[in-house]
Design an enzyme around this catalytic site. Structure first.
Site, PDB file in Angstrom:
ATOM      1  N   THR A 122       0.869  -1.185   0.000  1.00 47.89           N
ATOM      2  CA  THR A 122       0.000   0.000   0.000  1.00 47.89           C
ATOM      3  C   THR A 122       0.903   1.231   0.000  1.00 47.89           C
ATOM      4  O   THR A 122       1.354   1.673  -1.034  1.00 47.89           O
ATOM      5  CB  THR A 122      -0.971  -0.001   1.197  1.00 47.89           C
ATOM      6  OG1 THR A 122      -0.235  -0.245   2.408  1.00 47.89           O
ATOM      7  CG2 THR A 122      -2.037  -1.061   1.030  1.00 47.89           C
ATOM      8  N   THR A 159       0.069  -2.797  10.658  1.00 48.94           N
ATOM      9  CA  THR A 159      -0.781  -2.968   9.506  1.00 48.94           C
ATOM     10  C   THR A 159       0.068  -3.783   8.562  1.00 48.94           C
ATOM     11  O   THR A 159       0.658  -3.313   7.629  1.00 48.94           O
ATOM     12  CB  THR A 159      -1.243  -1.656   8.885  1.00 48.94           C
ATOM     13  OG1 THR A 159      -2.471  -1.860   8.227  1.00 48.94           O
ATOM     14  CG2 THR A 159      -0.328  -1.062   7.916  1.00 48.94           C
ATOM     15  N   ASN A 364       0.671  11.474   7.078  1.00 51.60           N
ATOM     16  CA  ASN A 364      -0.500  10.957   7.777  1.00 51.60           C
ATOM     17  C   ASN A 364      -1.538  12.010   8.097  1.00 51.60           C
ATOM     18  O   ASN A 364      -2.643  11.674   8.549  1.00 51.60           O
ATOM     19  CB  ASN A 364      -0.055  10.223   9.053  1.00 51.60           C
ATOM     20  CG  ASN A 364       0.476   8.848   8.743  1.00 51.60           C
ATOM     21  OD1 ASN A 364      -0.271   7.926   8.456  1.00 51.60           O
ATOM     22  ND2 ASN A 364       1.803   8.713   8.744  1.00 51.60           N
ATOM     23  N   THR A 369      -6.610   6.823   6.370  1.00 48.21           N
ATOM     24  CA  THR A 369      -6.345   5.444   6.727  1.00 48.21           C
ATOM     25  C   THR A 369      -7.634   4.732   7.087  1.00 48.21           C
ATOM     26  O   THR A 369      -7.630   3.543   7.307  1.00 48.21           O
ATOM     27  CB  THR A 369      -5.367   5.355   7.925  1.00 48.21           C
ATOM     28  OG1 THR A 369      -5.872   6.137   8.989  1.00 48.21           O
ATOM     29  CG2 THR A 369      -4.001   5.870   7.517  1.00 48.21           C
TER      30      THR A 369
END
Length: 369
Positions: A122, A159, A364, A369
């Site tokens: 990802t 993750t 971020n 997310t």
């Protein structure tokens, strides 16, 4: 989309996220492992299929059912992994088309393995793979693994999706026990941002059809598997979103290994320590104080600290050192060693953590997310 398919039943074991909010594929795969009859794993990236309710559960099952029909096996012999954005339903028409297309491209060569490792990424900057050949009982045993993960990385696991394939012969219960120990020594010893994901999955697939490994041979296999997993886990940290350094934190002198692990984990998660590593700042105060609030027994008068092998704090007091020289060493090395002794106990532990950069914050704050 990524498919891993075997032409015969596999022994499969899994270790999964400890988060109470669990994605549909984790629930399904967890219910099907350990097993001695698994034939395939289907993975999608870009969508986590997490927090998607009954429809998410149905979609995970549908992915397995479709692949099972193509392989010619029971639905329960297919495992599923997903990674990506949380809270959105899978675009199942695309997923179904992807499974069909991938099945038509299956091949047993290095190129296909690399393509599969690329497909599960990802936000990763690069694919993460490791392989080993080892000789056991006069036979060459092969291990090949792929992983993905760059953010939402924290014990336990991340993750993170990872599949370790081997042609060794292992009993299902033994595979589960080994994989749990391997995870505890590797993927459960890394931290990027302190955030444990909903989708963490680590699978071990073993295709050997001879008598299962036992005794010294099994111990040697586990040792090799652990070393491979540590290398993969360190790749996750090195690829932490915006990361520029990997911190290797070794704690010794604790009352026991669990205590040492807690201290190392606390240091690894400290934003102040992470920022010091980013700036090449040999700030012993941040490291020692982080250890102190971990809540584990320490002997302050016996606490000593080395950074990049240089002793800067000894027996509870700072030592004179060339801060500019040490800072330059820290900045010029991708891996910064932090060795902390907290007393005269026998407990030890090693953790790996990324530093904290402005790029991480920027990424971020802009990425869903």
């Amino acid at each position: 989309m990524c498919l891993i398919v075997s032409d015969r039943p596999l022994v499969a074991a899994g270790v999964y996220t400890t988060n109470q909010i669990v994605a549909a594929p984790v629930v399904l795969s967890r219910s099907r492992t350990p097993s001695a009859t698994v034939r395939a794993v289907v993975t999608n990236s870009g969508n986590a299929n997490a927090c998607t309710g009954e429809q998410g559960d149905a979609d995970a099952k549908a992915m397995c059912s479709q692949l099972a029909s193509l392989v010619g096996c029971e639905d329960t012999d297919v495992l599923v992994m997903s990674t990506g954005v949380i809270g959105q339903l899978l675009p199942m028409e695309k997923v179904k088309s992807g499974i069909d297309q991938c099945f038509g491209r299956l091949a047993s060569n290095e190129t296909s393995f690399v393509e599969a490792a690329e497909a599960i990424r990802t936000t990763d900057n690069a694919r993460k793979t490791e392989s080993r050949d080892m000789n056991l009982d006069g036979k060459t045993i092969r291990i090949a693994a792929m992983a993905k993960g760059a953010g939402m990385i924290a014990p336990n696991m991340a993750t993170m999706l990872s599949v370790i394939c081997t042609d060794a012969s292992i009993a299902p219960d033994e595979a589960k026990a080994i994989l749990t120990r391997v995870a505890n020594a590797s993927f459960n010893r890394v931290s990027v941002d302190g955030h444990t994901s909903t989708n963490d999955t680590l699978l071990l697939l073993a295709s050997g059809d001879e008598a299962p490994l036992s005794g010294d041979s099994l111990c040697l296999f586990e040792k090799e598997l652990t070393e491979l997993a540590i290398h993969l886990a360190k790749q996750l940290v090195a690829d932490g979103e915006g990361a520029t350094h990997v911190m290797q934190i070794h704690v010794s002198g604790a009352s026991n290994d669990k205590s040492a692990e807690t201290i190392a984990k606390t240091i690894a998660a400290s934003p102040l320590v992470k920022c010091a590593i980013t700036g090449g700042d040999p700030n012993w105060g941040r490291i020692v104080s982080a250890a102190g609030y971990a809540g584990e027994p320490m002997q302050p008068a016996k606490v000593s600290l080395r950074v990049c092998e240089e002793l800067i704090y000894e027996n509870g007091s700072p030592r004179k050192f060339d801060a500019a020289s040490l800072s330059a060493t820290m900045k010029s090395n991708n891996e910064v060693a932090v060795d902390l002794c907290v007393g005269d106990g026998k407990g030890t532990a090693t953790y790996w953590s990324s530093d904290l950069t402005t790029d991480y914050v920027r990424f971020n704050s802009e990425y869903t997310t």
